[in-house]
Design an enzyme around this catalytic site. Structure first.
Site: not given
Ligand SMILES: Cc1ncc(COP(=O)(O)O)c(C=O)c1O
Length: 380
Positions: A177, A104, A202, A52
């Site tokens: 971002d 976004y 992306k 994890r």
């Protein structure tokens, strides 16, 4: 050679030299083990306990990304949204944040709903307006400034240095971002930001086949350690195969981004004065309102994303997208294949996105083919 700094292209192509040490394969393997053996002295010899938080397949893309962004450390996440939201989950109820209005859309929705419910207050300011930012900050209460540049889907540019100065004056952090510019065209940490976020789905991956996100920090401080423990306890991480696939995509990041940027520039110029086009939104165009800021903080190109506002409004835009033959109608961006999307259809009635806007993710195809496709679709 000792002072010689390697170029991004070299760092990426060589993946920082990671190999399959056991077999001397030039590509590292995929490590599916979810758990690691404890030594007889009760320690974990290589520091890994449970997948994890720890997996060898996270390490290479994280280190490559930290190197490209000139950061101290990086963390992969299972999506761009899980990376972005982690930055806010590390804040406390009552903290205030400032964010531009156009970002976004899914993240804007998250801020207006979940973040609000958790007691984080967001002030949205007009894009590209430093005065509005100055008026919005509350020294002592504003803990984070967040921006996206170029901003999806109008590609408005924020002045990272100006935001960083304000963040520093009020003792807040600045997170950027950097999904659209990528570290190939812009390094927000070098311009004063504290955290960089990517939707690695992306450009970093670049092949539309992995969902992933990433954060990079300037300093591994208390806030970073809190985000690390949020990731470890929440488990918003990639599977080892996805991390491996992401790294494979990243190895060609530099050449893909440059080709897409060159294509986008030529494409934008081809439609800038087209009689059926209201406007082309692309930071590389000299006519674009924030071109001078983009030029001062991006180098090597202005990215592969642009939008076209079609004359005749929403229905004309939808009809144009429907008549494209080569450019596929699909959401997402940053892949090698060009995509188009009528954003207002996705973002709903409250969107600040103009209703005549088609968002284009320009890929690495021959640009003349893309131009011919758009021309025939507009002119039908
Ligand atoms: C600029 C930007 N940031 C963040 C995201 C969210 O990333 P993901 O879809 O990987 O969760 C997107 C997705 O389109 C995006 O365009």
């Amino acid at each position: 050679m000792s002072d010689h700094k390697l170029a991004d292209e070299t760092i990426l192509a060589q993946g920082l030299g990671y190999m399959d040490e056991q077999h001397l394969g030039v590509i590292p393997g995929i490590f599916p083990s979810t758990t690691y053996e404890r030594s007889a002295d009760n320690s974990y010899a290589n520091g890994k306990i449970y997948t994890r938080d720890h997996n060898p397949n996270y390490e290479q893309p994280e280190q490559v990304l930290a190197t490209l962004e000139k950061g101290a450390d990086a963390m992969l996440f299972s999506s761009g949204m899980s990376a972005a939201t982690c930055v806010f989950m590390a804040l406390k109820p009552g903290d205030h944040v400032v964010v531009p209005k156009i970002i976004y859309w899914s993240f804007r929705n998250w801020l207006q709903s979940f973040a609000k419910d958790w007691g984080i207050e967001t002030t949205f300011v007009d894009n590209g307006c430093i005065e509005a930012l100055k008026n919005a900050v509350r020294p002592g209460q504003t803990k984070l400034l967040w921006l996206e540049t170029p901003a999806n889907p109008t590609w408005d540019i924020e002045d990272i240095r100006a935001w960083a100065d304000i963040a520093q004056q009020i003792g807040a952090r600045l997170a950027v971002d950097n999904t659209i510019a990528t570290p190939i065209l812009c390094n927000p940490l070098a311009l004063g930001a504290d955290i960089v976020m990517h939707s690695a789905t992306k450009y970093l991956n670049g092949h539309s086949d992995v969902l992933a996100g990433a954060l990079v920090c300037k300093e591994s401080d208390e806030h970073w350690q809190k985000m690390r423990s949020i990731r470890a306890s929440g488990g918003a991480v990639l599977g080892p195969f996805e991390a491996w696939l992401l790294m494979r995509g990243m190895r060609t990041l530099a050449i893909r981004v440059k080709q897409a940027s060159n294509n986008a520039m030529i494409f934008a110029r081809a439609f800038e004065s087209h009689p059926l086009v209201e406007a082309v939104l692309y930071p590389g165009l000299e006519s674009f309102k924030h071109h001078h800021i983009a030029k001062s903080q991006m180098s090597g190109g202005f990215g592969g994303m642009l939008s076209i506002r079609v004359k005749g409004g929403e229905q004309a835009a939808i009809k144009t997208a429907a008549h494209l033959k080569l450019i596929k109608r699909a959401t997402s961006l940053g892949g090698i294949e060009s995509l188009v999307e009528h954003r207002a259809s996705v973002e709903g009635p409250d969107t600040p996105c103009p209703r005549d806007l088609l968002r284009l993710s320009i890929g690495i195809e021959q640009v003349e083919d893309l131009i011919a496709d758009m021309q025939q679709a507009l002119e039908i």
